[in-house]
Design an enzyme around this catalytic site. Structure first.
Site, mmCIF file in Angstrom:
data_model
loop_
_atom_site.group_PDB
_atom_site.id
_atom_site.type_symbol
_atom_site.label_atom_id
_atom_site.label_comp_id
_atom_site.label_asym_id
_atom_site.label_seq_id
_atom_site.Cartn_x
_atom_site.Cartn_y
_atom_site.Cartn_z
ATOM 1 N N GLY A 56 0.770 -1.248 0.000
ATOM 2 C CA GLY A 56 0.000 0.000 0.000
ATOM 3 C C GLY A 56 0.795 1.289 0.000
ATOM 4 N N ASP A 115 -5.244 1.661 10.418
ATOM 5 C CA ASP A 115 -6.676 1.382 10.603
ATOM 6 C C ASP A 115 -6.847 0.808 12.011
ATOM 7 O OD1 ASP A 115 -9.294 0.560 10.378
ATOM 8 O OD2 ASP A 115 -8.981 -0.813 8.726
ATOM 9 N N ARG A 177 -5.049 0.739 -7.021
ATOM 10 C CA ARG A 177 -3.824 1.342 -6.464
ATOM 11 C C ARG A 177 -3.305 2.464 -7.351
ATOM 12 N NH1 ARG A 177 -2.058 -1.962 -2.248
ATOM 13 N NH2 ARG A 177 -2.309 -4.206 -2.515
#
Ligand code: IMP
Ligand code: MG
Length: 187
Positions: A56, A115, A177
């Site tokens: 990511g 998160d 992405r």
């Protein structure tokens, strides 16, 4: 035609779900510059190792690192926790370890998003066992409602609500992405 920044498409559909622009390319660029300036000031005269968390963080990492003007090295971890779902499995796996020695070094972890915080907790434990000189965390996005773990995040790009986001490196089942802006699930 404006060649510097193209207008992002306002909506994208991935796997039959609609997402809308949430943070524009320009807002990201501005914030990345601000974060880099802070880091350059804080690490003046040092040689930190920037450690990106794959997959990511790859776009954020490459934009950030090009604004860093202190001597530095880079390396990458690869972790997996999401599978193809929109909720973290909470089961963090190390898919690729570091190639560098972290003992006595200034370590700066570069994440796309925090998160639940479980991935960062996993990384922190792994790194601090090896006694770095310092341990810092920079994350582009931070879901403050979600974080279950008590640790300090030194540099935060944007605090965001607890919604699923994609683009600028962040995926939904490996897709999206490549989007230039950050998009949020449009409910
Ligand atoms: P955590 O362990 O729950 O903090 O999750 C960290 C990882 O989950 C991040 O590095 C991302 O790769 C992924 N992730 C968390 N939230 C999102 C999201 O909203 N969209 C896409 N990926 C996410
Ligand atoms: Mg990640």
């Amino acid at each position: 035609m404006n060649s510097a920044i193209s207008e992002p498409t306002q909506f994208v559909t991935i796997n039959n779900e609609r997402f809308r622009v949430f943070i524009t390319e320009e807002e990201i660029r501005k914030r990345v510059l601000e974060l880099a300036r802070e880091i350059n000031k804080d690490f003046e005269g040092r040689t930190p190792i920037f450690i990106g968390v794959l997959n990511g963080s790859f776009i954020f990492f490459s934009d950030l690192i090009r604004e860093i003007d202190v001597d530095c090295e880079i390396d990458f971890f690869k972790l997996s926790s999401y599978g193809d779902a929109k909720i973290s499995s909470g089961n963090v796996k190390l898919l690729k370890d570091l190639n560098c020695q972290v003992t006595d070094r200034d370590i700066i972890i570069v994440e796309d998003i925090i998160d639940s915080g479980l991935s960062m907790d996993f990384i922190k434990k792994l790194i601090t066992k090896q006694k770095p000189r310092s341990f810092s965390v920079v994350t582009l996005l931070y879901k403050s409602d979600c974080v279950k773990i008590d640790f300090k995040v030194d540099y935060i790009g944007f605090q965001i609500p607890n919604h699923f986001v994609i683009g600028y490196g962040l995926d939904y089942a490996q897709k999206a992405r490549n989007l230039r802006a950050i998009y949020i699930l449009d409910k």
